[in-house]
Scaffold this motif. Sequence first.
Motif, PDB file in Angstrom:
ATOM      1  N   ALA A 171       0.722  -1.336   0.265  1.00 45.70           N
ATOM      2  CA  ALA A 171      -0.156   0.093  -0.034  1.00 45.70           C
ATOM      3  C   ALA A 171       0.665   1.235  -0.033  1.00 45.70           C
ATOM      4  O   ALA A 171       0.320   2.249  -0.453  1.00 45.70           O
ATOM      5  CB  ALA A 171      -0.888   0.050   1.263  1.00 45.70           C
ATOM      6  N   GLU A 172       1.914   1.266   0.784  1.00 43.67           N
ATOM      7  CA  GLU A 172       2.725   2.492   0.978  1.00 43.67           C
ATOM      8  C   GLU A 172       3.030   3.119  -0.454  1.00 43.67           C
ATOM      9  O   GLU A 172       2.851   4.399  -0.717  1.00 43.67           O
ATOM     10  CB  GLU A 172       3.981   2.245   1.974  1.00 43.67           C
ATOM     11  CG  GLU A 172       4.595   3.533   2.041  1.00 43.67           C
ATOM     12  CD  GLU A 172       6.145   3.325   2.854  1.00 43.67           C
ATOM     13  OE1 GLU A 172       6.844   4.380   2.786  1.00 43.67           O
ATOM     14  OE2 GLU A 172       6.187   2.295   3.260  1.00 43.67           O
ATOM     15  N   GLU A 173       3.768   2.214  -1.257  1.00 42.07           N
ATOM     16  CA  GLU A 173       4.173   2.513  -2.621  1.00 42.07           C
ATOM     17  C   GLU A 173       2.919   3.196  -3.254  1.00 42.07           C
ATOM     18  O   GLU A 173       3.353   4.222  -4.078  1.00 42.07           O
ATOM     19  CB  GLU A 173       4.772   1.418  -3.292  1.00 42.07           C
ATOM     20  CG  GLU A 173       5.379   1.877  -4.560  1.00 42.07           C
ATOM     21  CD  GLU A 173       6.079   0.541  -5.456  1.00 42.07           C
ATOM     22  OE1 GLU A 173       6.415   0.926  -6.890  1.00 42.07           O
ATOM     23  OE2 GLU A 173       6.168  -0.413  -4.744  1.00 42.07           O
ATOM     24  N   LEU A 174       2.015   2.593  -3.402  1.00 37.45           N
ATOM     25  CA  LEU A 174       0.675   2.966  -4.215  1.00 37.45           C
ATOM     26  C   LEU A 174       0.394   4.285  -3.832  1.00 37.45           C
ATOM     27  O   LEU A 174      -0.225   5.069  -4.560  1.00 37.45           O
ATOM     28  CB  LEU A 174      -0.308   2.008  -4.213  1.00 37.45           C
ATOM     29  CG  LEU A 174       0.161   0.829  -4.642  1.00 37.45           C
ATOM     30  CD1 LEU A 174      -1.228  -0.368  -4.470  1.00 37.45           C
ATOM     31  CD2 LEU A 174       0.235   0.782  -6.293  1.00 37.45           C
ATOM     32  N   VAL A 175       0.117   4.414  -2.319  1.00 36.42           N
ATOM     33  CA  VAL A 175      -0.571   5.810  -1.893  1.00 36.42           C
ATOM     34  C   VAL A 175       0.421   6.903  -2.194  1.00 36.42           C
ATOM     35  O   VAL A 175       0.081   7.899  -2.552  1.00 36.42           O
ATOM     36  CB  VAL A 175      -0.503   5.587  -0.271  1.00 36.42           C
ATOM     37  CG1 VAL A 175      -0.876   7.018   0.148  1.00 36.42           C
ATOM     38  CG2 VAL A 175      -1.593   4.454  -0.084  1.00 36.42           C
ATOM     39  N   ARG A 176       1.802   6.613  -2.056  1.00 37.20           N
ATOM     40  CA  ARG A 176       2.758   7.665  -2.327  1.00 37.20           C
ATOM     41  C   ARG A 176       2.786   8.169  -3.779  1.00 37.20           C
ATOM     42  O   ARG A 176       2.679   9.191  -4.172  1.00 37.20           O
ATOM     43  CB  ARG A 176       4.346   7.283  -1.877  1.00 37.20           C
ATOM     44  CG  ARG A 176       4.511   7.233  -0.446  1.00 37.20           C
ATOM     45  CD  ARG A 176       5.935   7.087  -0.145  1.00 37.20           C
ATOM     46  NE  ARG A 176       6.046   7.149   1.078  1.00 37.20           N
ATOM     47  CZ  ARG A 176       6.399   8.305   1.852  1.00 37.20           C
ATOM     48  NH1 ARG A 176       6.146   9.349   1.658  1.00 37.20           N
ATOM     49  NH2 ARG A 176       6.823   7.990   3.198  1.00 37.20           N
ATOM     50  N   ARG A 177       2.539   7.154  -4.670  1.00 37.72           N
ATOM     51  CA  ARG A 177       2.204   7.294  -6.229  1.00 37.72           C
ATOM     52  C   ARG A 177       1.123   8.046  -6.500  1.00 37.72           C
ATOM     53  O   ARG A 177       1.041   9.111  -7.158  1.00 37.72           O
ATOM     54  CB  ARG A 177       2.306   5.985  -6.854  1.00 37.72           C
ATOM     55  CG  ARG A 177       2.372   6.170  -8.491  1.00 37.72           C
ATOM     56  CD  ARG A 177       3.187   5.219  -9.048  1.00 37.72           C
ATOM     57  NE  ARG A 177       2.502   3.777  -8.822  1.00 37.72           N
ATOM     58  CZ  ARG A 177       1.465   3.427  -9.390  1.00 37.72           C
ATOM     59  NH1 ARG A 177       0.760   3.725 -10.502  1.00 37.72           N
ATOM     60  NH2 ARG A 177       1.112   2.243  -9.263  1.00 37.72           N
ATOM     61  N   ALA A 178       0.098   7.934  -5.696  1.00 38.42           N
ATOM     62  CA  ALA A 178      -1.084   8.483  -5.738  1.00 38.42           C
ATOM     63  C   ALA A 178      -0.917  10.002  -5.521  1.00 38.42           C
ATOM     64  O   ALA A 178      -1.626  10.832  -6.205  1.00 38.42           O
ATOM     65  CB  ALA A 178      -2.357   7.866  -5.091  1.00 38.42           C
ATOM     66  N   LEU A 179      -0.491  10.303  -4.463  1.00 42.96           N
ATOM     67  CA  LEU A 179      -0.235  11.547  -4.005  1.00 42.96           C
ATOM     68  C   LEU A 179       0.685  12.436  -5.129  1.00 42.96           C
ATOM     69  O   LEU A 179       0.200  13.297  -5.429  1.00 42.96           O
ATOM     70  CB  LEU A 179       0.327  11.719  -2.723  1.00 42.96           C
ATOM     71  CG  LEU A 179      -0.531  11.145  -1.375  1.00 42.96           C
ATOM     72  CD1 LEU A 179       0.443  11.054  -0.162  1.00 42.96           C
ATOM     73  CD2 LEU A 179      -1.381  12.365  -1.161  1.00 42.96           C
ATOM     74  N   ALA A 180       1.716  11.809  -5.423  1.00 43.36           N
ATOM     75  CA  ALA A 180       2.571  12.318  -6.613  1.00 43.36           C
ATOM     76  C   ALA A 180       1.817  12.752  -7.630  1.00 43.36           C
ATOM     77  O   ALA A 180       2.069  13.616  -8.223  1.00 43.36           O
ATOM     78  CB  ALA A 180       3.823  11.489  -6.637  1.00 43.36           C
ATOM     79  N   ASP A 181       1.094  11.810  -8.120  1.00 46.99           N
ATOM     80  CA  ASP A 181       0.353  11.822  -9.342  1.00 46.99           C
ATOM     81  C   ASP A 181      -0.898  12.787  -9.324  1.00 46.99           C
ATOM     82  O   ASP A 181      -1.671  13.043 -10.081  1.00 46.99           O
ATOM     83  CB  ASP A 181      -0.089  10.397  -9.729  1.00 46.99           C
ATOM     84  CG  ASP A 181       0.833   9.476 -10.464  1.00 46.99           C
ATOM     85  OD1 ASP A 181       2.059  10.256 -10.548  1.00 46.99           O
ATOM     86  OD2 ASP A 181       0.805   8.633 -10.662  1.00 46.99           O
ATOM     87  N   ARG A 182      -1.184  13.270  -7.935  1.00 44.07           N
ATOM     88  CA  ARG A 182      -2.275  14.194  -7.687  1.00 44.07           C
ATOM     89  C   ARG A 182      -3.622  13.530  -7.937  1.00 44.07           C
ATOM     90  O   ARG A 182      -4.629  14.203  -8.667  1.00 44.07           O
ATOM     91  CB  ARG A 182      -2.174  15.653  -8.527  1.00 44.07           C
ATOM     92  CG  ARG A 182      -1.118  16.597  -7.980  1.00 44.07           C
ATOM     93  CD  ARG A 182      -1.032  17.727  -8.840  1.00 44.07           C
ATOM     94  NE  ARG A 182      -2.312  18.485  -8.652  1.00 44.07           N
ATOM     95  CZ  ARG A 182      -2.671  19.333  -7.713  1.00 44.07           C
ATOM     96  NH1 ARG A 182      -1.849  19.161  -6.524  1.00 44.07           N
ATOM     97  NH2 ARG A 182      -3.875  19.827  -7.702  1.00 44.07           N
ATOM     98  N   ALA A 183      -3.824  12.064  -7.671  1.00 40.25           N
ATOM     99  CA  ALA A 183      -5.077  11.554  -7.739  1.00 40.25           C
ATOM    100  C   ALA A 183      -6.175  12.081  -6.903  1.00 40.25           C
ATOM    101  O   ALA A 183      -5.665  12.485  -5.623  1.00 40.25           O
ATOM    102  CB  ALA A 183      -4.622  10.146  -7.539  1.00 40.25           C
TER     103      ALA A 183
END
Length: 366
Positions: A171-183
């Motif tokens: 989850a951590e990697e996915l959540v960080r990517r979502a934040l960086a991608d401005r999801a």
Amino acid sequence: MNTETSAAVGADERGRFVVRRASERPAAVELVPVPGRDESRRERRGLTRGEADAFGPLAGFVADGEITDIFVNGMAGLWVDRGNGLEQDRSWRAPGERALRELAVRIIAAGGRHLDEATPTMDVRIGDGIRAHAVLPPVSTSGTLLSIRAPRTVRPSFDDLRATGFFYPEAEELVRRALADRANLLITGAGGSGKTTLLGALLGEAAKDERLVVIEDVAELRITHPHVVSLEARQANVEGAGEVPLARLVRESLRMRPDRLVLGECRGAELRELLAALNTGHDGGAGTLHANSLNDVPARLEALGALADMSAEAIARQTVSAIDLVMHVERQKGVRQLVDMGEFWLDDLGRLRITSVRTGAKLERS
């Protein structure tokens, strides 16, 4: 259920966040004020001396930074949550029904509202995000009821949550990517499951040059970020005037040039305004929603959409294009965790469905 997995983290043809995976209770709080220490606790709660005094025999519990919920059930006693679930505090004695009623009236007055026979239920905010709700007899058949939610004085960061095992392995990697991608994110879960805690921690990771506009029914979201603007809804007064609902605040916020638009909780017609905003270029938005499980989320959204006079088809199409990732949290035996994430899609009938990011399974509507 599809349990096929691999070691990769990536996107499939449906979306951006699909994962394929390889196979001692604290001492009771004194009710007698302790010079210095109680003053410091009061200040951390953002309470004036008058506001703190309004809580009377509950002041020590409210000041305790570890207690998140306090419930007075008439003459039946006091229950508190210190992070391990509700437990009765047998050291506390109810002062009598008349005194309890006076206490409830005083607490609500500290929040700027009035509680009496004509208005026997009321919800207010006091200090730094403390929410107090009171119910008087005869609406309450078991005496005066008080429900007080006091956010922890320590604001957990993303790293704090990770250290406590809040995130499941991928989850951590996915959540960080979502934040960086401005999801655009929707955090779901039952009451007290940690939705607001997670939302605050995630927004604390937003870029420091971003402007966060936060809209809440009662302000309680705590964000460690240099540029946060907070708006709070207002109830109508006794004459029925002066109401400022969440839906209006969402519209007003669009004139404030938010880089991230945040709705503390979706609970009614304001959902329509939020989806409209997120569908018109406002990326990086977020909100929370009460739901008992991930597969309950589509039905909950349809129910809220009905309150806004939106058809099931309209809410489905708006949601699919507006919300990129759903994050579902649960509290089990006092432990709060992110247990699953999901992505929305439309079935052949145009109805809203959701797929689990963690397992890849298409969840059936309950």
